[in-house]
Write an enzyme that holds these catalytic residues in place. Structure first.
Site, PDB file in Angstrom:
ATOM      1  CD  GLU A 147      -3.114  -0.886   0.308  1.00 17.77           C
ATOM      2  OE1 GLU A 147      -3.106   0.093  -0.464  1.00 17.77           O
ATOM      3  OE2 GLU A 147      -4.011  -1.741   0.296  1.00 17.77           O
ATOM      4  NE  ARG A 191      -3.853   2.973  -0.639  1.00 18.60           N
ATOM      5  CZ  ARG A 191      -4.998   2.870  -0.010  1.00 18.60           C
ATOM      6  NH1 ARG A 191      -5.559   3.939   0.523  1.00 18.60           N
ATOM      7  NH2 ARG A 191      -5.615   1.709   0.112  1.00 18.60           N
ATOM      8  CG  ASP A 208      -6.076  -7.402  -7.040  1.00 12.85           C
ATOM      9  OD1 ASP A 208      -4.953  -7.592  -6.562  1.00 12.85           O
ATOM     10  OD2 ASP A 208      -6.948  -6.741  -6.456  1.00 12.85           O
ATOM     11  CD  GLU A 250     -11.071  -1.717  -7.465  1.00 15.45           C
ATOM     12  OE1 GLU A 250     -12.225  -1.364  -7.115  1.00 15.45           O
ATOM     13  OE2 GLU A 250     -10.075  -1.614  -6.723  1.00 15.45           O
TER      14      GLU A 250
HETATM   15  C1  DMJ Z   1      -6.531   0.560  -4.469  1.00 19.34           C
HETATM   16  O1  DMJ Z   1      -5.704   0.886  -3.412  1.00 19.34           O
HETATM   17  C2  DMJ Z   1      -5.763  -0.098  -5.563  1.00 19.34           C
HETATM   18  O2  DMJ Z   1      -6.519  -0.053  -6.715  1.00 19.34           O
HETATM   19  C3  DMJ Z   1      -5.418  -1.513  -5.270  1.00 19.34           C
HETATM   20  O3  DMJ Z   1      -4.759  -2.148  -6.329  1.00 19.34           O
HETATM   21  C4  DMJ Z   1      -6.649  -2.282  -4.958  1.00 19.34           C
HETATM   22  N1  DMJ Z   1      -7.514  -1.634  -4.032  1.00 19.34           N
HETATM   23  C5  DMJ Z   1      -7.675  -0.235  -3.950  1.00 19.34           C
HETATM   24  C6  DMJ Z   1      -8.952   0.328  -4.475  1.00 19.34           C
HETATM   25  O4  DMJ Z   1     -10.041  -0.446  -4.370  1.00 19.34           O
END
Ligand code: DMJ
Length: 668
Positions: free
Chosen positions: A285, A289, A417, A552
């Site tokens: 994260e 971010r 994912d 998404e």
């Molecule tokens: C985001 O922080 C990113 O897209 C991550 O890859 C998956 N989840 C969240 C948003 O839903």
């Protein structure tokens, strides 16, 4: 009056005798006085020498002041009572509060954890998980010290209709050549008034989200928009990391909100110090971010503050990579460098986390000229490339000590994912140089689609959850809805035997994700939806019914709009904007929802930082011209932070290569 000391009232034949004055204490009284004084002295000395506030201060005044400062820094939550629930408060306009993060962990985290724990328990046949490791890594991170003083990279709104900024780069992208910053192209004058209005609406949403964060939670990670205070139990904890600022900056920039951008930039330059953070941070994260957001801002503006801060963050994460395989641990505390795994994952790291660092770390090496970051992610790539894949599938768990797979659970949703997304994007952002990544992507997708892609009785395509190569849950996560955009990009960027299938899957999955929105009373999708029994694209369990302001599906609308120009993607995006405005907007910002099937749902009282970074950015881009961040020149990281494509984008900003050392005899 009864004192502390005994009065020694004398009695004669049961009758109290008036006290006779005494000049001295009795022996027993003396002992008592001495022991009270001694206790007092010991406590006082202890306070002086062992309490840090006292020890480090020169005077009692300083000590009191330091304690006061700490309380002030902790914020009002330390002393303020929790907010009232909806029926106790009259002034929440739309939704009530679902108690969030009080008396324990953030419910999002708890829900996720429960969900993941259930998956793991199932996968492991309720086997007891290994204890997580608590390793103390050597302090190897090299903090770069204070950032450079502000530079004047951000002067004017870099809008395309500003004549001074109308330089056209070789790539046809407008770039201000004096400071090499991204010039926002003006909307085509022929743009439909309706489209302009929709775009302006999204920009106004950004303003509302940002202004309220600024008002109630500035410098903290996220905002609680209903209680109008900082969200101290966010994924990044309660420290002053300003997640919403860093995550939201590039959205402000591309929307032309330059005053707000400057405020954010100055806060980052002056107050963003990751090494002071004494809490566990997720390596994944923090990378997507913070490193991602800062690198995007660096690419857009050329302001060195962003580059240096990105390196500072990555340096703070580096000790997490000190494992026998180079696969990083999940969590690290930047202040004491202690690494940890999620307790629900046992000894394992998570595929989607260790596989979603590549874009950020390689680009950071490019712009700093320091190869250490690239080496770290190349090592992860090697492990994942060389390890045997059961039936061609990548399980979601990998042990960083042994390099062996954990549970044989495979997903294009939670835990899997963005690993797949980054294989494709590593190839795209290097201008097709990273061929291994594209090869791994195509090789992974064929068995994944063969096993996971299913069609419901009514004809909806979806991605099921797979375990040991077999479907075990007819369920798709909202998180998987990014896959529409990913497959569309894969289809149009390389012609191979899979191209047609990719585009077909992209459209079908995006259609299904839209159905999940359309079938909810709020017109917002649940966190997960099922395709079993009577259920078709609907959540069945209560913890699946929430909407967390996730992006998404809108990401896929945006990519498919750009690539197909099918009007329905813009229409679907507008439906979402209206639903967000109706159900998620509150006076203090935007909140997630607890149950999307309730006509007047409760809010979860969290404005996620990715709402500003991703949700609003993708919706804004959906109603913008293709010239704003063209897909040929920019690749979005998984948090929607745009990265310039190597050799195609003049804003790539690679650091000059150090000169090669040539010996006298012409050896290198
Ligand atoms: C985001 O922080 C990113 O897209 C991550 O890859 C998956 N989840 C969240 C948003 O839903």
């Amino acid at each position: 009056m009864t004192g502390i000391l005994p009065s020694y009232q004398r009695f004669v034949n049961g009758v109290p005798v008036p006290s006779i004055s005494r000049r001295s204490f009795r022996l027993r009284e003396k002992y008592l006085i001495i022991s009270v004084l001694l206790t007092f002295g010991i406590v006082w000395l202890g306070a002086l020498f062992y309490l840090p506030e006292f020890k480090s201060s020169t005077s009692v005044n300083d000590s009191v002041y330091n304690v006061y400062k700490r309380i002030q820094k902790a914020g009002p939550e330390l002393l303020m009572p929790p907010p009232l629930a909806q029926n106790e408060v009259g002034d929440f306009p739309v939704v009530g509060i679902a108690r969030h993060g009080e008396g324990g962990d953030d419910p999002h985290v708890v829900e996720d954890r429960n969900r993941l724990q259930a998956k793991i328990d199932e996968d492991m046949g309720m086997k007891v998980l290994e204890r997580p490791q608590f390793d103390v890594a050597p302090s190897g991170s090299s903090s770069r010290g204070p950032s450079k003083p502000p530079v004047d990279a951000i002067e004017e709104p870099a809008l395309g209709n500003n004549a001074a900024n109308k330089n056209v780069s070789p790539s046809n992208q407008k770039v201000d050549s004096s400071v090499q910053k991204y010039v926002i192209p003006a909307l085509d004058p022929g743009t439909d008034v309706d489209v302009r209005h929709k775009r302006d609406t999204v920009k106004e949403m950004m303003r509302h989200a940002w202004n309220n964060y600024k008002l109630y939670a500035w410098g903290k990670n996220e905002l609680k928009p209903m209680s109008k205070r900082a969200h101290l139990t966010s994924v990044f904890g309660g420290g002053d990391l300003g997640a919403t600022i860093v995550d939201g900056m590039d959205t402000l920039y591309i929307m032309g909100m330059m005053d707000e951008f400057r405020e954010g930039r100055d806060w980052i330059a002056d107050h963003f110090h990751i090494n002071e953070i004494d809490t566990d941070l997720s390596v994944f994260e923090t990378t997507i971010r913070f490193v991602g957001g800062l690198l995007s801002c660096y690419a857009l503006t050329g302001d060195m503050v962003f580059r240096d801060k990105a390196a500072e963050v990555a340096d703070a994460l580096l000790p997490a990579f000190d494992t026998p395989t180079g696969i990083p641990y999940a969590l690290i505390n930047p202040s004491n460098k202690v690494n940890r795994q999620y307790h629900w994952a046992g000894a394992n790291s998570i595929l989607s986390e260790v596989g979603t660092l590549h874009m950020e770390f390689t680009y950071l090496s490019e712009v700093t000229g320091n190869d250490i970051y690239r080496q770290k992610v190349d090592r992860i790539r090697d492990v994942l490339h060389n390890i045997q894949k059961p039936e061609g599938l990548y399980p979601n768990y990998i042990n960083p000590r042994t390099g062996m797979w954990g549970q044989r659970h495979t997903s294009l949703g939670a835990l899997g994912d963005s690993f797949y997304e980054y294989l494709l994007k590593a190839w795209l952002v290097t201008n097709n140089e990273d061929e291994q990544a594209r090869m791994m992507f195509d090789e992974a997708m064929q068995p994944a689609l063969d096993k996971m892609l299913r069609t419901s009785p009514s004809g909806l395509s979806y991605l099921a959850e797979v375990k040991y190569g077999r479907v075990y849950e007819e369920k798709m996560d909202h998180l998987s809805c990014f896959a529409g955009g990913m497959f569309a990009l894969a289809s149009t960027t390389l012609q191979n035997t899979l191209s047609d299938r990719y585009m077909d899957v992209a459209k079908k999955l995006t259609h299904t994700c839209h159905e999940a929105y359309a079938r909810a009373d709020t017109k917002l999708s649940p966190e997960a939806f099922r395709f079993s029994g009577a259920a078709e694209a609907r959540a069945m369990k209560s913890n699946e019914k929430m909407y967390l302001l996730r992006p998404e599906t809108f990401e896929s609308y945006f990519i498919l709009w750009r690539l197909t120009k099918d009007q329905k993607y813009r229409d679907w995006g507008w439906e979402a904007v209206q639903a967000l405005e109706k159900h998620c907007r509150v006076e203090g910002g935007y909140t997630g929802l607890v149950n999307v099937y309730h006509p007047t749902p409760l809010g979860d009282d969290v404005q996620q930082s990715f709402f500003l970074a991703e949700t609003l950015k993708y919706l804004y881009l959906l109603f913008s011209d293709d010239s704003l961040l063209p897909l040929e020149e920019w690749v979005f990281n998984t948090e929607a932070h745009p990265f310039p494509v190597k050799d195609r984008n003049p804003l790539y900003r690679a650091a000059p290569k150090p000169p090669l050392l040539v010996h006298e005899d012409n050896r290198l």
